[in-house]
Write a protein that holds these residues in place. Structure first.
Motif, PDB file in Angstrom:
ATOM      1  N   SER A  73     -16.348  -3.158  -4.384  1.00 36.16           N
ATOM      2  CA  SER A  73     -15.670  -4.447  -4.310  1.00 36.16           C
ATOM      3  C   SER A  73     -14.446  -4.372  -3.413  1.00 36.16           C
ATOM      4  O   SER A  73     -13.433  -4.976  -3.693  1.00 36.16           O
ATOM      5  CB  SER A  73     -15.281  -4.913  -5.713  1.00 36.16           C
ATOM      6  N   LEU A  74     -14.559  -3.594  -2.327  1.00 34.52           N
ATOM      7  CA  LEU A  74     -13.461  -3.500  -1.367  1.00 34.52           C
ATOM      8  C   LEU A  74     -13.717  -4.457  -0.213  1.00 34.52           C
ATOM      9  O   LEU A  74     -14.856  -4.837   0.041  1.00 34.52           O
ATOM     10  CB  LEU A  74     -13.368  -2.074  -0.811  1.00 34.52           C
ATOM     11  N   ASP A  75     -12.655  -4.842   0.494  1.00 34.68           N
ATOM     12  CA  ASP A  75     -12.831  -5.581   1.730  1.00 34.68           C
ATOM     13  C   ASP A  75     -12.936  -4.564   2.860  1.00 34.68           C
ATOM     14  O   ASP A  75     -11.962  -3.920   3.219  1.00 34.68           O
ATOM     15  CB  ASP A  75     -11.650  -6.525   1.963  1.00 34.68           C
ATOM     16  N   GLU A 101     -13.234  -4.843   5.960  1.00 35.72           N
ATOM     17  CA  GLU A 101     -12.558  -5.140   7.226  1.00 35.72           C
ATOM     18  C   GLU A 101     -11.074  -4.803   7.162  1.00 35.72           C
ATOM     19  O   GLU A 101     -10.390  -4.806   8.173  1.00 35.72           O
ATOM     20  CB  GLU A 101     -12.694  -6.629   7.575  1.00 35.72           C
ATOM     21  N   THR A 160      -7.742  -2.285   5.890  1.00 31.65           N
ATOM     22  CA  THR A 160      -7.448  -0.860   5.742  1.00 31.65           C
ATOM     23  C   THR A 160      -7.275  -0.540   4.258  1.00 31.65           C
ATOM     24  O   THR A 160      -7.205  -1.444   3.414  1.00 31.65           O
ATOM     25  CB  THR A 160      -6.133  -0.491   6.462  1.00 31.65           C
ATOM     26  N   GLU A 203      -4.114  -2.064   3.057  1.00 34.67           N
ATOM     27  CA  GLU A 203      -4.193  -3.523   2.905  1.00 34.67           C
ATOM     28  C   GLU A 203      -4.977  -3.918   1.662  1.00 34.67           C
ATOM     29  O   GLU A 203      -4.640  -4.899   0.988  1.00 34.67           O
ATOM     30  CB  GLU A 203      -4.824  -4.152   4.156  1.00 34.67           C
ATOM     31  N   ASN A 204      -6.028  -3.163   1.346  1.00 35.05           N
ATOM     32  CA  ASN A 204      -6.770  -3.436   0.117  1.00 35.05           C
ATOM     33  C   ASN A 204      -5.879  -3.260  -1.097  1.00 35.05           C
ATOM     34  O   ASN A 204      -5.903  -4.071  -2.027  1.00 35.05           O
ATOM     35  CB  ASN A 204      -7.987  -2.502   0.007  1.00 35.05           C
ATOM     36  N   ASP A 213      -2.573  -3.398  -1.089  1.00 33.46           N
ATOM     37  CA  ASP A 213      -1.505  -4.389  -1.011  1.00 33.46           C
ATOM     38  C   ASP A 213      -1.988  -5.750  -1.543  1.00 33.46           C
ATOM     39  O   ASP A 213      -1.283  -6.427  -2.284  1.00 33.46           O
ATOM     40  CB  ASP A 213      -1.044  -4.518   0.441  1.00 33.46           C
ATOM     41  N   PHE A 214      -3.207  -6.116  -1.162  1.00 33.05           N
ATOM     42  CA  PHE A 214      -3.802  -7.373  -1.633  1.00 33.05           C
ATOM     43  C   PHE A 214      -3.836  -7.394  -3.163  1.00 33.05           C
ATOM     44  O   PHE A 214      -3.429  -8.357  -3.805  1.00 33.05           O
ATOM     45  CB  PHE A 214      -5.213  -7.500  -1.062  1.00 33.05           C
ATOM     46  N   HIS A 215      -4.307  -6.279  -3.711  1.00 38.23           N
ATOM     47  CA  HIS A 215      -4.401  -6.159  -5.168  1.00 38.23           C
ATOM     48  C   HIS A 215      -3.019  -6.276  -5.812  1.00 38.23           C
ATOM     49  O   HIS A 215      -2.822  -7.016  -6.768  1.00 38.23           O
ATOM     50  CB  HIS A 215      -5.045  -4.816  -5.514  1.00 38.23           C
ATOM     51  N   ARG A 267      -6.845   1.663  -6.705  1.00 41.96           N
ATOM     52  CA  ARG A 267      -6.531   0.249  -6.753  1.00 41.96           C
ATOM     53  C   ARG A 267      -6.503  -0.255  -8.204  1.00 41.96           C
ATOM     54  O   ARG A 267      -5.626  -1.018  -8.598  1.00 41.96           O
ATOM     55  CB  ARG A 267      -7.569  -0.539  -5.946  1.00 41.96           C
ATOM     56  N   GLY A 307     -19.275  -7.991  -2.842  1.00 36.58           N
ATOM     57  CA  GLY A 307     -18.632  -7.635  -4.097  1.00 36.58           C
ATOM     58  C   GLY A 307     -17.142  -7.913  -4.159  1.00 36.58           C
ATOM     59  O   GLY A 307     -16.549  -7.803  -5.212  1.00 36.58           O
ATOM     60  N   GLU A 344     -13.276  -8.687  -7.343  1.00 40.03           N
ATOM     61  CA  GLU A 344     -11.909  -8.178  -7.362  1.00 40.03           C
ATOM     62  C   GLU A 344     -10.912  -9.324  -7.514  1.00 40.03           C
ATOM     63  O   GLU A 344      -9.943  -9.223  -8.249  1.00 40.03           O
ATOM     64  CB  GLU A 344     -11.671  -7.376  -6.068  1.00 40.03           C
TER      65      GLU A 344
END
Lengths: 328, 249
Positions: A87-89, A91, A93, A96-97, A99-101, A148, B84, B88
């Motif tokens: 469930s990572l993005d 695109e 880094t 950034e994943n 940080d988003f969380h 995360r 997915g 999240e």
């Protein structure tokens, strides 16, 4: 001991399919608790309900003292979750994943940055923090997801099949991480798995789940002791004859299954020659014979009459139905 | 607000990194503008308008670029579902409304920037508006189109499981919306039985609004355009938020 998760007669139906069938259990704070069972047994559905992603059909549960139906946000804040599917993005880094969380969980900027640095170092991704996730291997992605899941300091961490599809070396590595997190940070961990070895190595207690029901719940050691000693497996063209021939007082349990006879007994080493003599006397051909200490696989077999792999073959039809229904 | 910003920020990061997407979605309206515009320039005379066909076409192409980018941005939620990532976001202690608004803000911004790129290129191929107010009016209408159709895309994505239906939506919903909007021709030159259709097409009011801003003349009163498009934007946002509330990961 304080209770971290309390599950009370939890049930979830998808039309006619009962995915989780009236399960009850308690997880104490600081435990690593495993839900072990074949695919389609209801493990993921259970986690989905405990993480408020899915409403139960009936029954109730609390996570860190908060009700999963009446205090969704409270539960969500106090848990971290690593899903079975990635469930990572891709695109973004690694940083950034994270940080988003951190922003989604409203962690203030300076604390957020400090924790991200710490956690990326913990999962050994510090030097890859500015790389796009697309370039990461399966093991790295898994580690990033675990980091995360820990960012908002959850009291309970949910891991859904944490090592699915990973190579043995990465799997070992991840097991060490999980054990360390539990020991050094005191995080309660609930994990689902269909790997016997994983459950055996990591978990303080295991609930064996099959067809939506908990069929056994204890420590791995107690579960294996419950088998009644060692396990002797005999392969033969005539398994029923073996069962008939070995009606001896020292055999605590004998079962046939798929051309194989599984015998549970104490001190197998001493009895194995007797077994061979008895079978020879009756003229029963033995293809192979083996002795081993009981594993969780034997425990599963003794409770369900099937190996976990056979159950998975059965479970696949259910899984397909389940997926169809989830999408409605 | 910080959650909406977070989701907007992710959309921006992804947008800036997808160079091929930026170029891809600029190229189509640009080619329309060049081939159709210059190709028909000498043949077509728009009644009641001094400007040539290229200038007539510019607002339509800006609207087209905003329309296609925004619908696509909204529908992109399906990718998040398949990869997915949506889980999240959904399992975080934030409301579905915040997620939807963040996604809408992100998609609308992307679409708006794509429109601005076409607008800037247009200045070099014949658009000679000197009026700052005119540009601001055009920007306002572009923003509204962007918000409305991103929300529209999200509403559709909330009800779709994979991208297989995407082509269908594009061909039978988005393309007719574009074709009937008066982006390519003045609505008054259509046969009378088609005029009601153009008038219920929300994009018509967007194109007309942008045209008023950039060329100073339009067939629909800009206040009417603003009212209709504004109302449609609010309605779409509510519909998108409502449908997204029940989205399954």
């Amino acid at each position: 001991m304080t209770v971290a998760i309390h599950v009370n007669h939890l049930t979830r139906k998808f039309n006619d399919l009962v995915a989780v069938n009236d399960i009850s259990f308690e997880i104490e704070q600081g435990e690593i608790f495993g839900l072990l069972g074949p695919n389609g047994a209801g493990k993921t559905t259970t986690l989905a309900m405990l993480s408020t992603m899915l409403k139960p059909t009936s029954g109730s549960a609390t996570v860190n003292g908060m009700d999963i139906e009446h205090n969704e946000d409270g539960v969500r804040k106090s848990i971290g979750i690593v899903f079975q599917d990635q469930s990572l993005d891709e695109e973004l880094t690694a940083w950034e994943n994270m940080d988003f969380h951190g922003r989604l969980y409203r962690i203030p900027g300076d604390i957020r940055n400090q924790r991200i640095t710490e956690l990326l170092a913990l999962v050994e991704l510090g030097d890859r923090k500015d790389d796009i996730v697309k370039t990461f291997s399966g093991g790295m992605r898994r580690r990033l997801e675990i980091a995360r899941g820990l960012l908002h300091r959850p009291a309970v961490l949910f891991l859904d099949e944490p090592t699915l599809g990973l190579d043995p070396q990465t799997r070992n590595h991840l097991w060490q991480y999980i054990a360390t997190l539990n020991k050094e940070h005191g995080i309660t961990i609930i994990l689902t798995t269909h790997y016997m070895e994983e459950a055996d190595r990591l978990c303080n207690r295991i609930a064996i789940i099959d067809h939506g029901k908990i069929i056994a719940l204890d420590t791995p050691a107690n579960l294996k002791d419950g088998i009644g000693g060692d396990v002797v497996t005999i392969k033969s063209s005539d398994p029923s004859a073996i069962v008939a021939a070995l009606r001896e007082p020292w055999v605590s349990r004998i079962e046939q299954h798929n051309g194989q006879v599984t015998i549970s007994l104490q001190n197998a080493e001493q009895h194995v020659s007797t077994i061979v003599t008895l079978l020879n006397r009756d003229g029963i051909a033995i293809e192979s014979i083996s002795i081993h200490k009981p594993t969780l696989e034997d425990v599963f077999l003794s409770f369900t009459g099937k190996t976990i792999r056979e159950e998975e073959a059965d479970g696949k039809a259910n899984m397909r139905m389940y997926h169809k229904m989830m999408r409605r | 607000m910080d959650i909406i910003y977070t989701i907007w920020l992710r959309n921006m990061k992804r947008y800036v990194r997808s160079k091929s997407r930026i170029i891809g979605s600029v190229s189509m309206p640009l080619f329309f503008l060049l081939f159709l515009g210059f190709g028909l320039n000498s043949v077509v005379q728009i009644p009641g308008m001094d400007e040539n066909y290229v200038v007539f076409l510019i607002p339509g192409m800006i609207a087209m670029s905003v329309l296609f980018t925004s619908v696509f941005s909204g529908i992109q939620i399906i990718w998040d579902k398949q990869f997915g990532f949506l889980k999240e976001t959904l399992v975080a202690p934030v409301s579905r409304l915040e997620i939807m608004l963040g996604q809408t803000a992100g998609g609308a911004t992307t679409a708006f920037i794509q429109g601005v790129i076409i607008l800037v290129i247009s200045v070099f191929i014949g658009l000679n508006s000197q009026s700052i107010t005119g540009f601001l009016i055009a920007f306002g209408f572009m923003a509204l189109i962007g918000i409305a159709f991103t929300a529209f895309g999200i509403a559709i994505a909330s009800r779709m499981d994979d991208m297989t239906g995407f082509q269908l939506i594009m061909n039978f919903v988005v393309f007719p919306i574009f074709g009937l909007s008066g982006a390519l021709f003045p609505i008054s030159s259509l046969p009378p039985f088609l005029i009601p259709l153009t008038l219920i097409d929300p994009l018509t009011y967007g194109v007309e609004g942008i045209r008023y801003g950039l060329t100073g003349s339009s067939q629909i009163n800009p206040v009417v355009s603003l009212a209709v498009l504004g109302g449609f934007t609010v309605a779409m946002t509510i519909a998108g938020a409502y449908l997204f509330r029940t989205i399954k990961s």
